[in-house]
Design an enzyme around this catalytic site. Structure first.
Site, PDB file in Angstrom:
ATOM      1  N   GLY A  27      40.731  41.718  57.635  1.00  0.00           N
ATOM      2  CA  GLY A  27      39.459  42.085  57.013  1.00  0.00           C
ATOM      3  C   GLY A  27      38.315  41.191  57.428  1.00  0.00           C
ATOM      4  CB  ALA A  28      37.957  38.938  60.203  1.00  0.00           C
ATOM      5  CG  ASN A  29      35.255  44.586  58.994  1.00  0.00           C
ATOM      6  OD1 ASN A  29      36.105  44.089  58.259  1.00  0.00           O
ATOM      7  ND2 ASN A  29      34.673  45.734  58.719  1.00  0.00           N
ATOM      8  CB  THR A  30      32.312  42.681  56.178  1.00  0.00           C
ATOM      9  OG1 THR A  30      31.244  42.515  55.259  1.00  0.00           O
ATOM     10  CG2 THR A  30      33.574  42.956  55.390  1.00  0.00           C
ATOM     11  N   GLY A  31      31.603  39.748  55.463  1.00  0.00           N
ATOM     12  CA  GLY A  31      31.713  38.739  54.411  1.00  0.00           C
ATOM     13  C   GLY A  31      32.400  37.441  54.791  1.00  0.00           C
ATOM     14  CB  ILE A  32      34.849  35.421  52.802  1.00  0.00           C
ATOM     15  CG1 ILE A  32      34.027  35.338  51.534  1.00  0.00           C
ATOM     16  CG2 ILE A  32      35.627  34.113  52.971  1.00  0.00           C
ATOM     17  CD1 ILE A  32      34.869  35.328  50.284  1.00  0.00           C
ATOM     18  N   GLY A  33      35.489  36.768  55.552  1.00  0.00           N
ATOM     19  CA  GLY A  33      36.378  36.829  56.709  1.00  0.00           C
ATOM     20  C   GLY A  33      35.627  36.605  58.005  1.00  0.00           C
ATOM     21  CB  SER A 156      39.862  35.874  42.934  1.00  0.00           C
ATOM     22  OG  SER A 156      38.840  35.872  41.974  1.00  0.00           O
ATOM     23  CE1 TYR A 181      39.708  41.514  43.692  1.00  0.00           C
ATOM     24  CE2 TYR A 181      38.966  40.339  41.728  1.00  0.00           C
ATOM     25  CZ  TYR A 181      39.089  40.420  43.107  1.00  0.00           C
ATOM     26  OH  TYR A 181      38.614  39.404  43.891  1.00  0.00           O
TER      27      TYR A 181
END
Length: 297
Positions: A27-33, A156, A181
């Site tokens: 999931g590294a295409n956005t945000g923290i990743g 989290s 979640y």
């Protein structure tokens, strides 16, 4: 002071280089990743972005190459909501990549309406916990052969509000997106602790992290959360700030032998009692492996 408290956050001060090391981030295409990938690419690592949306992944890779001269970044397709996709990804990965030093289980879904994965798992538990468990299982041999190696599990603070509902793990009896979640984030903490036991002596460590409250598109499914986030934007960490603890757990020299711990703001963090319960951890491990049809020695 509220501003200071909420934005308080450690910056990873390690100058460690990662030349010759291979890093896989989900999931590294956005945000923290993406921010984690950017930082680790700057340390000389070969970065593999595992994304469901390859097109967005390629955009992120291009951005990283633009910002980091000589960055080694590639994108591979991985849908954590489908065990066939996970197995196909791992098979190809093991054929084509000969070492793996850092695995960052970063991808996540948050507060989505009730949906099931391709395998019939509730989406939060299926992607955030089960999908990553299967991925780690399939790559653990390579991690051991590449040791010293590290696994970072993005959890989290929400794990504090979760409990594992063994009587209704897939929320079929009743569904609340927030609770689903939180359950998945608690599962992340329990998974990291249980895996750490099993990896003793292998020189592969695993730790979980709380990134901090981050302005990210994880909340895209929740109108209320989006409104709350908009209101609190000035108090929130940026994705770059949110990525610091993942980076810290991936590179900090002082963590070479630290395993089974939970971190926030680049330091050890409180784990809720239900996240420290050995019986719960083992039971969840056994049920998860059974659901995935795997036997973990």
């Amino acid at each position: 002071t509220m501003l200071l408290v909420l934005r308080r956050g450690g910056i990873c001060r390690s100058k460690a280089r990662l030349d010759g090391k291979t890093v896989l981030i989900t999931g590294a295409n956005t945000g923290i990743g993406k921010e984690t990938a950017l930082d680790l690419a700057g340390r000389g690592a070969r970065i593999i972005l595992a994304c469901r949306d390859v097109e967005k992944g390629e955009e992120a890779a291009t951005e990283i190459r633009t910002r980091v001269g000589g960055a080694k970044v590639e994108v591979r397709e991985l849908d954590l909501a489908d065990t066939c996709s996970i197995r196909a990804f791992a098979q190809k990965f093991l054929r084509e990549v000969n070492s793996l030093h850092i695995l960052i289980n970063n991808a996540g879904v948050m507060m989505c309406p009730y949906t099931k994965t391709a395998d019939g798992f509730e989406m939060h538990l299926g992607v955030n916990h089960l999908g990553h468990l299967l991925l780690t299982y399939l790559l653990i041999g390579l991690l051991k052969r590449s040791a010293p190696a590290r696994i970072v599990v993005v959890s989290s603070l929400a794990h504090n509000f979760g409990w594992i509902r063994f009587h209704d793990l897939m929320s079929q009896g009743s569904y609340h997106s927030g609770l689903a979640y939180c359950q998945s984030k608690l599962a992340n903490v329990l998974f990291a602790r249980e895996l750490a036991h099993r990896l003793k002596g292998s020189n592969v460590t695993v730790n979980s992290v709380h990134p901090g409250t981050v302005c990210t598109d994880l909340v895209r499914h929740s109108t209320i959360m989006s409104l709350v986030f908009t209101f609190f934007t000035m108090f929130l960490k940026t994705p770059r700030e949110g990525a610091q603890t993942s980076i810290y757990c991936a590179v900090a020299e002082e963590l070479d032998t630290v395993s089974g711990k939970h971190f926030s703001d680049c330091s050890p963090a409180f784990v809720a009692p239900q996240g420290r319960n050995e019986v719960t951890g083992q039971k969840l491990w056994d049920i998860s492996c059974e659901l995935l049809g795997i036997e973990w020695d």
